[in-house]
Design a protein around this motif. Structure first.
Motif, PDB file in Angstrom:
ATOM      1  N   LEU A   5      29.315  49.515  37.290  1.00 39.54           N
ATOM      2  CA  LEU A   5      29.900  49.199  38.591  1.00 39.54           C
ATOM      3  C   LEU A   5      30.927  48.085  38.418  1.00 39.54           C
ATOM      4  O   LEU A   5      30.575  46.966  38.033  1.00 39.54           O
ATOM      5  CB  LEU A   5      28.822  48.740  39.584  1.00 39.54           C
ATOM      6  CG  LEU A   5      27.986  49.801  40.288  1.00 39.54           C
ATOM      7  CD1 LEU A   5      26.981  49.129  41.214  1.00 39.54           C
ATOM      8  CD2 LEU A   5      28.864  50.763  41.072  1.00 39.54           C
ATOM      9  N   ILE A   6      32.190  48.389  38.658  1.00 37.92           N
ATOM     10  CA  ILE A   6      33.246  47.377  38.653  1.00 37.92           C
ATOM     11  C   ILE A   6      33.402  46.896  40.092  1.00 37.92           C
ATOM     12  O   ILE A   6      33.739  47.688  40.987  1.00 37.92           O
ATOM     13  CB  ILE A   6      34.570  47.952  38.127  1.00 37.92           C
ATOM     14  CG1 ILE A   6      34.383  48.485  36.701  1.00 37.92           C
ATOM     15  CG2 ILE A   6      35.670  46.891  38.170  1.00 37.92           C
ATOM     16  CD1 ILE A   6      35.619  49.191  36.145  1.00 37.92           C
ATOM     17  N   ILE A   7      33.147  45.624  40.331  1.00 37.29           N
ATOM     18  CA  ILE A   7      33.144  45.080  41.688  1.00 37.29           C
ATOM     19  C   ILE A   7      34.431  44.301  41.925  1.00 37.29           C
ATOM     20  O   ILE A   7      34.751  43.371  41.181  1.00 37.29           O
ATOM     21  CB  ILE A   7      31.932  44.157  41.913  1.00 37.29           C
ATOM     22  CG1 ILE A   7      30.637  44.868  41.507  1.00 37.29           C
ATOM     23  CG2 ILE A   7      31.862  43.706  43.363  1.00 37.29           C
ATOM     24  CD1 ILE A   7      29.423  43.961  41.502  1.00 37.29           C
ATOM     25  N   VAL A   8      35.184  44.690  42.934  1.00 29.44           N
ATOM     26  CA  VAL A   8      36.434  44.009  43.279  1.00 29.44           C
ATOM     27  C   VAL A   8      36.451  43.699  44.765  1.00 29.44           C
ATOM     28  O   VAL A   8      35.860  44.419  45.576  1.00 29.44           O
ATOM     29  CB  VAL A   8      37.678  44.863  42.908  1.00 29.44           C
ATOM     30  CG1 VAL A   8      37.779  45.048  41.404  1.00 29.44           C
ATOM     31  CG2 VAL A   8      37.646  46.208  43.614  1.00 29.44           C
ATOM     32  N   MET A  28      43.923  45.268  36.740  1.00 27.27           N
ATOM     33  CA  MET A  28      42.687  44.744  36.165  1.00 27.27           C
ATOM     34  C   MET A  28      41.642  45.846  36.022  1.00 27.27           C
ATOM     35  O   MET A  28      41.016  45.991  34.960  1.00 27.27           O
ATOM     36  CB  MET A  28      42.158  43.603  37.035  1.00 27.27           C
ATOM     37  CG  MET A  28      43.041  42.372  37.060  1.00 27.27           C
ATOM     38  SD  MET A  28      42.637  41.266  38.441  1.00 27.27           S
ATOM     39  CE  MET A  28      40.955  40.800  38.036  1.00 27.27           C
ATOM     40  N   VAL A  29      41.460  46.622  37.087  1.00 25.03           N
ATOM     41  CA  VAL A  29      40.468  47.690  37.060  1.00 25.03           C
ATOM     42  C   VAL A  29      40.834  48.743  36.021  1.00 25.03           C
ATOM     43  O   VAL A  29      39.988  49.190  35.238  1.00 25.03           O
ATOM     44  CB  VAL A  29      40.335  48.334  38.458  1.00 25.03           C
ATOM     45  CG1 VAL A  29      39.514  49.619  38.384  1.00 25.03           C
ATOM     46  CG2 VAL A  29      39.693  47.351  39.432  1.00 25.03           C
ATOM     47  N   CYS A  86      29.996  44.696  36.594  1.00 27.73           N
ATOM     48  CA  CYS A  86      31.192  44.058  36.036  1.00 27.73           C
ATOM     49  C   CYS A  86      32.023  43.489  37.182  1.00 27.73           C
ATOM     50  O   CYS A  86      33.025  44.085  37.591  1.00 27.73           O
ATOM     51  CB  CYS A  86      32.028  45.062  35.241  1.00 27.73           C
ATOM     52  SG  CYS A  86      31.187  45.815  33.846  1.00 27.73           S
ATOM     53  N   PRO A  87      31.636  42.332  37.732  1.00 30.23           N
ATOM     54  CA  PRO A  87      32.412  41.765  38.838  1.00 30.23           C
ATOM     55  C   PRO A  87      33.771  41.252  38.371  1.00 30.23           C
ATOM     56  O   PRO A  87      33.871  40.580  37.340  1.00 30.23           O
ATOM     57  CB  PRO A  87      31.541  40.598  39.336  1.00 30.23           C
ATOM     58  CG  PRO A  87      30.184  40.824  38.730  1.00 30.23           C
ATOM     59  CD  PRO A  87      30.437  41.538  37.442  1.00 30.23           C
ATOM     60  N   LEU A  88      34.807  41.571  39.132  1.00 29.47           N
ATOM     61  CA  LEU A  88      36.144  41.028  38.904  1.00 29.47           C
ATOM     62  C   LEU A  88      36.565  40.207  40.131  1.00 29.47           C
ATOM     63  O   LEU A  88      37.730  40.167  40.494  1.00 29.47           O
ATOM     64  CB  LEU A  88      37.148  42.144  38.639  1.00 29.47           C
ATOM     65  CG  LEU A  88      36.937  42.955  37.356  1.00 29.47           C
ATOM     66  CD1 LEU A  88      37.992  44.053  37.233  1.00 29.47           C
ATOM     67  CD2 LEU A  88      36.955  42.063  36.114  1.00 29.47           C
ATOM     68  N   THR A  89      35.592  39.572  40.752  1.00 22.50           N
ATOM     69  CA  THR A  89      35.825  38.718  41.915  1.00 22.50           C
ATOM     70  C   THR A  89      34.722  37.673  41.996  1.00 22.50           C
ATOM     71  O   THR A  89      33.590  37.913  41.548  1.00 22.50           O
ATOM     72  CB  THR A  89      35.848  39.545  43.219  1.00 22.50           C
ATOM     73  OG1 THR A  89      35.963  38.658  44.335  1.00 22.50           O
ATOM     74  CG2 THR A  89      34.576  40.362  43.379  1.00 22.50           C
ATOM     75  N   ARG A 215      39.830  24.762  37.542  1.00 20.13           N
ATOM     76  CA  ARG A 215      38.676  25.580  37.909  1.00 20.13           C
ATOM     77  C   ARG A 215      38.346  26.551  36.781  1.00 20.13           C
ATOM     78  O   ARG A 215      39.061  26.606  35.776  1.00 20.13           O
ATOM     79  CB  ARG A 215      38.951  26.344  39.206  1.00 20.13           C
ATOM     80  CG  ARG A 215      40.046  27.405  39.084  1.00 20.13           C
ATOM     81  CD  ARG A 215      40.498  27.857  40.468  1.00 20.13           C
ATOM     82  NE  ARG A 215      41.193  26.759  41.155  1.00 20.13           N
ATOM     83  CZ  ARG A 215      41.322  26.674  42.480  1.00 20.13           C
ATOM     84  NH1 ARG A 215      40.770  27.595  43.259  1.00 20.13           N
ATOM     85  NH2 ARG A 215      41.976  25.677  43.023  1.00 20.13           N
ATOM     86  N   LEU A 216      37.281  27.318  36.974  1.00 20.04           N
ATOM     87  CA  LEU A 216      36.830  28.262  35.943  1.00 20.04           C
ATOM     88  C   LEU A 216      36.577  29.618  36.580  1.00 20.04           C
ATOM     89  O   LEU A 216      35.959  29.719  37.644  1.00 20.04           O
ATOM     90  CB  LEU A 216      35.541  27.752  35.296  1.00 20.04           C
ATOM     91  CG  LEU A 216      34.953  28.617  34.177  1.00 20.04           C
ATOM     92  CD1 LEU A 216      35.829  28.561  32.929  1.00 20.04           C
ATOM     93  CD2 LEU A 216      33.527  28.161  33.847  1.00 20.04           C
ATOM     94  N   PHE A 217      37.075  30.664  35.929  1.00 21.41           N
ATOM     95  CA  PHE A 217      36.795  32.039  36.346  1.00 21.41           C
ATOM     96  C   PHE A 217      35.852  32.664  35.320  1.00 21.41           C
ATOM     97  O   PHE A 217      36.163  32.663  34.122  1.00 21.41           O
ATOM     98  CB  PHE A 217      38.076  32.866  36.430  1.00 21.41           C
ATOM     99  CG  PHE A 217      38.996  32.443  37.540  1.00 21.41           C
ATOM    100  CD1 PHE A 217      38.836  32.934  38.821  1.00 21.41           C
ATOM    101  CD2 PHE A 217      40.020  31.536  37.291  1.00 21.41           C
ATOM    102  CE1 PHE A 217      39.680  32.538  39.852  1.00 21.41           C
ATOM    103  CE2 PHE A 217      40.873  31.125  38.309  1.00 21.41           C
ATOM    104  CZ  PHE A 217      40.703  31.629  39.592  1.00 21.41           C
ATOM    105  N   PRO A 218      34.722  33.238  35.764  1.00 18.58           N
ATOM    106  CA  PRO A 218      33.753  33.814  34.819  1.00 18.58           C
ATOM    107  C   PRO A 218      34.002  35.288  34.514  1.00 18.58           C
ATOM    108  O   PRO A 218      33.068  36.038  34.222  1.00 18.58           O
ATOM    109  CB  PRO A 218      32.425  33.618  35.567  1.00 18.58           C
ATOM    110  CG  PRO A 218      32.802  33.747  36.998  1.00 18.58           C
ATOM    111  CD  PRO A 218      34.200  33.195  37.138  1.00 18.58           C
ATOM    112  N   PHE A 219      35.251  35.693  34.564  1.00 18.79           N
ATOM    113  CA  PHE A 219      35.653  37.067  34.271  1.00 18.79           C
ATOM    114  C   PHE A 219      37.154  37.050  33.979  1.00 18.79           C
ATOM    115  O   PHE A 219      37.821  36.040  34.262  1.00 18.79           O
ATOM    116  CB  PHE A 219      35.349  37.999  35.457  1.00 18.79           C
ATOM    117  CG  PHE A 219      35.997  37.569  36.745  1.00 18.79           C
ATOM    118  CD1 PHE A 219      37.275  37.990  37.098  1.00 18.79           C
ATOM    119  CD2 PHE A 219      35.327  36.723  37.620  1.00 18.79           C
ATOM    120  CE1 PHE A 219      37.883  37.583  38.272  1.00 18.79           C
ATOM    121  CE2 PHE A 219      35.922  36.307  38.815  1.00 18.79           C
ATOM    122  CZ  PHE A 219      37.192  36.736  39.134  1.00 18.79           C
ATOM    123  N   PRO A 220      37.723  38.101  33.404  1.00 18.34           N
ATOM    124  CA  PRO A 220      39.171  38.121  33.157  1.00 18.34           C
ATOM    125  C   PRO A 220      39.930  38.295  34.471  1.00 18.34           C
ATOM    126  O   PRO A 220      40.168  39.414  34.928  1.00 18.34           O
ATOM    127  CB  PRO A 220      39.366  39.311  32.207  1.00 18.34           C
ATOM    128  CG  PRO A 220      38.181  40.190  32.458  1.00 18.34           C
ATOM    129  CD  PRO A 220      37.049  39.292  32.852  1.00 18.34           C
TER     130      PRO A 220
END
Length: 257
Positions: A5-8, A28-29, A86-89, A215-220
């Motif tokens: 599951l790609i979450i956007v 991105m997706v 796979c969250p992208l948000t 800040r930090l993003f925990p995904f690309p």
């Protein structure tokens, strides 16, 4: 067999295709989907095209937004135990349980994270550069810094006019001393968060020899698009390999701007 599951944080068409998304989100997706397909192809000894059907090792790859995901979980239509998320948000429900839940929650509270870093003696503030940290099960790999196109920034890395289209570039060259400061902060930050394997983007600013944390993003996140066709493997491929506990030995730049 894997269900992914790609979450956007975007509207999704019924066919879950990236073409229904906004421009950068679609990129991105698509990049993450291609990484998954390529991995499936390598397992079978071939290399699929972006238009090829999902390989048997991947049962499904779906794109979904957080609201729709929670609706499916609440209604019983979806069991999280059957899916790799796979969250992208960062905009995820507090009640969504997955391996990186704690890190995502910490990254959402930007001011609290800045306060933590400030206690360590690092300046904080808004920045326009990103250090990608590829955190594998065996430790971190540091990719080349990503920045915004030079003519979009002020002399001190300032803000971009809201009407300008943003273009991200990699690599941005830093001195060895600057790199070491960035690596040390990135490592300390991820260790303090008990970060799980993933690709992280640490956003920062700099002027002269002064560096500061943003800040930090925990995904690309969106800036990771700069790694496509530039870094080998690109950050979306790295992310998939981290999430699936596959080895990564080195990162290289295949072309520079």
């Amino acid at each position: 067999m894997r269900n992914v599951l790609i979450i956007v944080d975007s509207a999704i068409a019924s066919n879950s295709q990236p073409g229904a998304l906004s421009g950068t989100t679609a990129q991105m997706v698509s990049a993450l989907q291609q990484a998954i397909l390529q991995d499936a192809g390598e397992e079978k000894g071939d290399r699929p095209s972006p238009f090829q059907q999902v390989q048997p090792e991947i049962a499904s790859v779906q794109v979904i937004n957080p609201a729709a995901l929670m609706d499916k979980i609440t209604s019983g239509d979806l069991a999280l135990s059957n899916y790799l998320l796979c969250p992208l948000t960062l905009h995820l429900p507090e009640t969504l349980v997955f391996p990186g839940q704690g890190v995502f929650q910490s990254c959402r509270t930007v001011e609290a994270l800045r306060q933590t870093v400030a206690v360590w003696g690092y300046p904080t503030g808004e920045g326009n550069y990103w250090l990608p940290v590829v955190l594998t099960a065996k430790g971190p790999l540091y990719a080349e810094v990503i920045g915004k196109r030079a003519d979009q920034l002020g002399a001190t890395g300032g803000s971009i006019h809201p009407t300008e289209a943003v273009r991200y570039v990699q690599p941005i060259h830093f001195t060895d001393a600057q790199r070491q400061s960035l690596y040390e902060l990135g490592y300390r930050l991820l260790r303090s968060l008990q970060a799980t394997p993933s690709v992280y983007l640490m956003q920062f600013g700099y002027e002269g020899q002064k560096l500061w944390f943003d800040r930090l993003f925990p995904f690309p996140a969106t800036p990771a698009i700069a790694s496509l066709k530039v870094q080998q493997p690109d950050l979306f491929t790295c992310h998939w390999r981290c999430l699936t506990n596959q080895p990564l030995r080195e990162l290289s730049i295949s072309q520079a701007e």
